[in-house]
Scaffold this active site. Structure first.
Site, PDB file in Angstrom:
ATOM      1  CG  ASP A  32      -2.075   0.960   1.073  1.00 46.50           C
ATOM      2  OD1 ASP A  32      -3.239   0.496   1.049  1.00 46.50           O
ATOM      3  OD2 ASP A  32      -1.820   2.192   0.970  1.00 46.50           O
ATOM      4  CB  THR A 120     -16.744  -0.468  -8.815  1.00 49.34           C
ATOM      5  OG1 THR A 120     -17.947   0.274  -8.602  1.00 49.34           O
ATOM      6  CG2 THR A 120     -16.064   0.114 -10.059  1.00 49.34           C
ATOM      7  CG  ASP A 121     -22.167  -1.078  -8.493  1.00 47.44           C
ATOM      8  OD1 ASP A 121     -21.332  -0.151  -8.370  1.00 47.44           O
ATOM      9  OD2 ASP A 121     -23.190  -1.172  -7.788  1.00 47.44           O
ATOM     10  CD  GLU A 122     -19.093   4.239  -9.002  1.00 49.90           C
ATOM     11  OE1 GLU A 122     -18.549   5.044  -9.765  1.00 49.90           O
ATOM     12  OE2 GLU A 122     -19.157   4.401  -7.773  1.00 49.90           O
ATOM     13  CE1 TYR A 147     -12.863   3.992  -8.439  1.00 49.14           C
ATOM     14  CE2 TYR A 147     -15.247   4.117  -8.731  1.00 49.14           C
ATOM     15  CZ  TYR A 147     -14.125   3.456  -8.250  1.00 49.14           C
ATOM     16  OH  TYR A 147     -14.272   2.264  -7.589  1.00 49.14           O
ATOM     17  CB  SER A 149     -13.738   5.814 -17.623  1.00 43.74           C
ATOM     18  OG  SER A 149     -12.874   6.791 -17.108  1.00 43.74           O
ATOM     19  CE  LYS A 151     -11.759  -0.534  -9.656  1.00 43.47           C
ATOM     20  NZ  LYS A 151     -10.657  -1.111  -8.852  1.00 43.47           N
ATOM     21  CG  LEU A 203     -29.293  14.356  -0.043  1.00 49.05           C
ATOM     22  CD1 LEU A 203     -28.607  13.051   0.319  1.00 49.05           C
ATOM     23  CD2 LEU A 203     -30.716  14.377   0.525  1.00 49.05           C
ATOM     24  NE  ARG A 211     -24.138   5.820  -5.971  1.00 48.15           N
ATOM     25  CZ  ARG A 211     -24.750   6.505  -6.931  1.00 48.15           C
ATOM     26  NH1 ARG A 211     -25.987   6.215  -7.282  1.00 48.15           N
ATOM     27  NH2 ARG A 211     -24.128   7.484  -7.562  1.00 48.15           N
ATOM     28  CG  HIS A 273     -24.998  12.106  -8.784  1.00 52.11           C
ATOM     29  ND1 HIS A 273     -25.582  12.802  -7.759  1.00 52.11           N
ATOM     30  CD2 HIS A 273     -24.662  10.910  -8.270  1.00 52.11           C
ATOM     31  CE1 HIS A 273     -25.598  12.049  -6.672  1.00 52.11           C
ATOM     32  NE2 HIS A 273     -25.043  10.899  -6.967  1.00 52.11           N
TER      33      HIS A 273
HETATM   34  P1  NAD Z   1      -9.848   3.281  -0.467  1.00 55.00           P
HETATM   35  O1  NAD Z   1      -9.640   4.564  -1.209  1.00 55.00           O
HETATM   36  O2  NAD Z   1     -10.382   3.329   0.920  1.00 55.00           O
HETATM   37  O3  NAD Z   1      -8.449   2.493  -0.387  1.00 55.00           O
HETATM   38  C1  NAD Z   1      -7.564   2.425  -1.457  1.00 55.00           C
HETATM   39  C2  NAD Z   1      -6.181   2.001  -0.912  1.00 55.00           C
HETATM   40  O4  NAD Z   1      -5.291   1.871  -2.035  1.00 55.00           O
HETATM   41  C3  NAD Z   1      -5.571   3.015   0.056  1.00 55.00           C
HETATM   42  O5  NAD Z   1      -5.046   2.352   1.180  1.00 55.00           O
HETATM   43  C4  NAD Z   1      -4.450   3.655  -0.764  1.00 55.00           C
HETATM   44  O6  NAD Z   1      -3.334   4.070   0.026  1.00 55.00           O
HETATM   45  C5  NAD Z   1      -4.055   2.509  -1.697  1.00 55.00           C
HETATM   46  N1  NAD Z   1      -3.440   2.980  -2.930  1.00 55.00           N
HETATM   47  C6  NAD Z   1      -3.889   3.968  -3.759  1.00 55.00           C
HETATM   48  N2  NAD Z   1      -3.013   4.129  -4.784  1.00 55.00           N
HETATM   49  C7  NAD Z   1      -2.026   3.214  -4.602  1.00 55.00           C
HETATM   50  C8  NAD Z   1      -0.850   2.877  -5.332  1.00 55.00           C
HETATM   51  N3  NAD Z   1      -0.529   3.529  -6.472  1.00 55.00           N
HETATM   52  N4  NAD Z   1      -0.079   1.877  -4.879  1.00 55.00           N
HETATM   53  C9  NAD Z   1      -0.401   1.227  -3.739  1.00 55.00           C
HETATM   54  N5  NAD Z   1      -1.483   1.500  -2.992  1.00 55.00           N
HETATM   55  C10 NAD Z   1      -2.280   2.484  -3.433  1.00 55.00           C
HETATM   56  O7  NAD Z   1     -10.728   2.381  -1.414  1.00 55.00           O
HETATM   57  P2  NAD Z   1     -11.854   1.288  -1.048  1.00 55.00           P
HETATM   58  O8  NAD Z   1     -13.157   1.969  -0.938  1.00 55.00           O
HETATM   59  O9  NAD Z   1     -11.359   0.426   0.052  1.00 55.00           O
HETATM   60  O10 NAD Z   1     -11.875   0.454  -2.420  1.00 55.00           O
HETATM   61  C11 NAD Z   1     -11.013  -0.668  -2.592  1.00 55.00           C
HETATM   62  C12 NAD Z   1     -11.284  -1.298  -3.947  1.00 55.00           C
HETATM   63  O11 NAD Z   1     -12.634  -1.726  -4.010  1.00 55.00           O
HETATM   64  C13 NAD Z   1     -11.090  -0.357  -5.129  1.00 55.00           C
HETATM   65  O12 NAD Z   1     -10.500  -1.092  -6.185  1.00 55.00           O
HETATM   66  C14 NAD Z   1     -12.489   0.084  -5.495  1.00 55.00           C
HETATM   67  O13 NAD Z   1     -12.575   0.414  -6.864  1.00 55.00           O
HETATM   68  C15 NAD Z   1     -13.259  -1.164  -5.147  1.00 55.00           C
HETATM   69  N6  NAD Z   1     -14.683  -0.973  -4.797  1.00 55.00           N
HETATM   70  C16 NAD Z   1     -15.024  -0.111  -3.794  1.00 55.00           C
HETATM   71  C17 NAD Z   1     -16.364   0.020  -3.414  1.00 55.00           C
HETATM   72  C18 NAD Z   1     -16.791   0.933  -2.286  1.00 55.00           C
HETATM   73  O14 NAD Z   1     -17.984   1.035  -2.031  1.00 55.00           O
HETATM   74  N7  NAD Z   1     -15.876   1.586  -1.569  1.00 55.00           N
HETATM   75  C19 NAD Z   1     -17.334  -0.729  -4.081  1.00 55.00           C
HETATM   76  C20 NAD Z   1     -16.958  -1.591  -5.118  1.00 55.00           C
HETATM   77  C21 NAD Z   1     -15.609  -1.710  -5.443  1.00 55.00           C
HETATM   78  O1  TDX Z   2     -21.489  14.347   0.711  1.00 55.07           O
HETATM   79  C1  TDX Z   2     -22.007  13.571  -0.090  1.00 55.07           C
HETATM   80  N1  TDX Z   2     -23.338  13.696  -0.382  1.00 55.07           N
HETATM   81  C2  TDX Z   2     -23.993  12.873  -1.249  1.00 55.07           C
HETATM   82  O2  TDX Z   2     -25.202  13.038  -1.477  1.00 55.07           O
HETATM   83  C3  TDX Z   2     -21.263  12.513  -0.736  1.00 55.07           C
HETATM   84  C4  TDX Z   2     -19.800  12.336  -0.450  1.00 55.07           C
HETATM   85  C5  TDX Z   2     -21.943  11.673  -1.604  1.00 55.07           C
HETATM   86  N2  TDX Z   2     -23.258  11.849  -1.865  1.00 55.07           N
HETATM   87  C6  TDX Z   2     -23.962  10.900  -2.755  1.00 55.07           C
HETATM   88  C7  TDX Z   2     -23.282  10.594  -4.070  1.00 55.07           C
HETATM   89  C8  TDX Z   2     -23.700   9.160  -4.325  1.00 55.07           C
HETATM   90  O3  TDX Z   2     -24.976   9.128  -4.951  1.00 55.07           O
HETATM   91  O4  TDX Z   2     -23.997   9.661  -2.051  1.00 55.07           O
HETATM   92  C9  TDX Z   2     -23.824   8.547  -2.935  1.00 55.07           C
HETATM   93  C10 TDX Z   2     -22.604   7.748  -2.516  1.00 55.07           C
HETATM   94  O5  TDX Z   2     -21.461   8.563  -2.757  1.00 55.07           O
HETATM   95  P1  TDX Z   2     -19.968   8.012  -2.525  1.00 55.07           P
HETATM   96  O6  TDX Z   2     -19.796   7.566  -1.130  1.00 55.07           O
HETATM   97  O7  TDX Z   2     -19.016   9.053  -3.056  1.00 55.07           O
HETATM   98  O8  TDX Z   2     -19.965   6.679  -3.424  1.00 55.07           O
HETATM   99  P2  TDX Z   2     -20.192   6.389  -4.986  1.00 55.07           P
HETATM  100  O9  TDX Z   2     -19.887   7.579  -5.818  1.00 55.07           O
HETATM  101  O10 TDX Z   2     -21.544   5.746  -5.122  1.00 55.07           O
HETATM  102  O11 TDX Z   2     -19.018   5.309  -5.227  1.00 55.07           O
HETATM  103  C11 TDX Z   2     -18.759   4.292  -4.223  1.00 55.07           C
HETATM  104  O12 TDX Z   2     -19.297   3.052  -4.612  1.00 55.07           O
HETATM  105  C12 TDX Z   2     -18.717   2.406  -5.705  1.00 55.07           C
HETATM  106  C13 TDX Z   2     -17.257   4.154  -3.987  1.00 55.07           C
HETATM  107  O13 TDX Z   2     -16.708   5.411  -3.602  1.00 55.07           O
HETATM  108  C14 TDX Z   2     -16.557   3.625  -5.208  1.00 55.07           C
HETATM  109  O14 TDX Z   2     -15.171   3.402  -4.933  1.00 55.07           O
HETATM  110  C15 TDX Z   2     -17.205   2.328  -5.590  1.00 55.07           C
HETATM  111  O15 TDX Z   2     -16.661   1.881  -6.814  1.00 55.07           O
END
Ligand code: NAD
Ligand code: TDX
Length: 334
Positions: A32, A120-122, A147, A149, A151, A203, A211, A273
């Site tokens: 990391d 991700t589902d995105e 983001y 694109s 992924k 919001l 979501r 969005h």
């Molecule tokens: P996060 O941003 O919390 O964590 C990402 C981690 O990757 C961090 O610890 C960061 O330091 C590390 N990192 C970033 N760039 C790096 C690099 N160049 N080399 C090494 N480490 C690096 O993200 P998350 O929410 O835990 O997401 C993790 C994975 O799951 C991602 O691939 C994301 O696309 C995927 N994902 C997330 C969600 C969600 O809801 N958060 C949903 C579906 C998929």
């Molecule tokens: O302050 C806020 N207010 C708000 O209304 C923020 C930060 C977000 N939002 C909305 C945007 C989205 O519709 O809430 C929803 C969730 O937002 P995020 O937490 O930024 O997530 P999202 O953009 O849906 O993406 C997340 O899910 C898929 C993760 O960040 C991604 O890494 C993952 O791939």
């Protein structure tokens, strides 16, 4: 198994590492870069004899080659993960999500190492609110943001490496995760910590965006299932039938925290969005037998609120910098 977990100091990666070390005999090396999103404190208290943190970049080819060569399997979580950041500064998303993934799969191909790619589902774009269909493994890719694109690009690289070079890889695309250790830039922790600070939740737009929420532990167990029993070259969608619109989630957070349900503000909407995400995880359930264990979103959210209440020392150092970044982004888009 000796697992190399990239991004293990982030939200989902750290939850995965805690679960693997608690529930299996595997050893874990985390790679990391500790970007703003990585947090060493998320990996505190893990057993020294089975766990190591290597601070480094997934695009550092010699380092990656050495670590992948020493592992039985790679679980690749590392990414730039926040849509809002990608709209203001896309470059790190290309460097990490595309070039970083390329660097890892080249090493996995050279060493013949099993590889699981977290996505991700995105990548599928978004759905209308009344669309009866949900995303499946056959839905065409149609990402909206920088983001998503990048992924999508990383998923396609993995698929091509499987077909062209016999990479021993699987892919999973999961819906929105919630739970402990999530960065305060993300929707749910941002609103919980705002309320704890006496600030009104924010919001985006009308808040009708939907979501599909899943607890991070359910995601981790699905990934372990795919590692153990998934078929090489296959993609699995991970979701727990957790659709909620953002307004409902904010109102629930306020209610659970003892505030009036309408004590939030509508702010400027996110550019481009996505309206709605929804996952059909039939393949994972029927072919691999996975089932989510967190059925009750309200209870899972209440436990997450408690976690943030009890772990202020974990999130406090990031809070002001995150809100300053949001303020700067808002000024930049005017
Ligand atoms: P996060 O941003 O919390 O964590 C990402 C981690 O990757 C961090 O610890 C960061 O330091 C590390 N990192 C970033 N760039 C790096 C690099 N160049 N080399 C090494 N480490 C690096 O993200 P998350 O929410 O835990 O997401 C993790 C994975 O799951 C991602 O691939 C994301 O696309 C995927 N994902 C997330 C969600 C969600 O809801 N958060 C949903 C579906 C998929
Ligand atoms: O302050 C806020 N207010 C708000 O209304 C923020 C930060 C977000 N939002 C909305 C945007 C989205 O519709 O809430 C929803 C969730 O937002 P995020 O937490 O930024 O997530 P999202 O953009 O849906 O993406 C997340 O899910 C898929 C993760 O960040 C991604 O890494 C993952 O791939």
């Amino acid at each position: 198994m000796r697992l190399l977990v990239t991004g293990g100091a982030g939200f989902i990666g750290s939850n995965f590492v805690h679960l693997v070390l608690a529930e299996t005999d595997s050893s874990v090396v985390v790679l990391d870069a500790l970007t703003y999103a990585g947090n060493r404190a998320s990996l505190a208290g893990l057993p020294d004899d089975r766990f190591e943190l290597v601070v480094g970049d997934i695009a550092d080819a010699p380092l990656v080659d050495r670590l992948v060569g020493a592992a039985d399997a790679v679980v690749h979580f590392a990414a730039e993960s926040h849509n809002d950041n990608s709209l203001h500064d896309p470059r790190p998303f290309l460097d990490t999500n595309i070039i970083g993934t390329y660097t890892l799969i080249e090493a996995a191909r050279r060493h013949g190492t099993r590889f699981h790619h977290i996505s991700t589902d995105e990548v599928y774009g978004d759905l209308e609110l009344d669309d009866p269909n949900r995303f499946t493994e056959r839905t065409p890719y149609n990402p909206s943001s920088p983001y998503s694109s990048t992924k999508a690009g990383s998923d396609l690289l993995v698929r091509a490496w499987v077909r062209s070079f016999g990479l021993q890889a699987t892919i999973s695309n999961c819906s929105n995760n919630y739970g402990p250790y999530q960065h305060v830039e993300k929707f749910i922790p941002r609103q919980i910590t705002n309320v704890l600070d006496g600030v009104r939740p924010k919001l985006y737009g009308a808040g009708r965006n939907v979501r599909d929420w899943i607890h991070a532990d359910d995601h981790s167990r699905a990934v372990l299932t795919i590692l153990e029993r998934g078929e090489i070259g296959e993609t699995y969608l991970i979701g727990a039938d957790g659709e909620q619109d953002n307004r409902t989630v904010v109102e629930l957070i306020l209610e659970l925290m003892g505030q009036p349900r309408d004590a939030y503000d509508h702010v400027q909407d996110r550019a481009g969005h996505d309206l709605r995400y929804a996952i059909d995880s039939t393949k994972l359930r029927t072919e691999l037998g996975w089932r989510p264990q967190y059925g009750d979103f309200r209870a899972g959210l209440a436990a997450t609120i408690d976690w943030y209440r009890e772990h202020e020392a974990w999130w406090r150092p990031q809070k002001q910098a995150t809100e300053d970044r949001y303020a700067q982004q808002a000024r930049g888009s005017k």
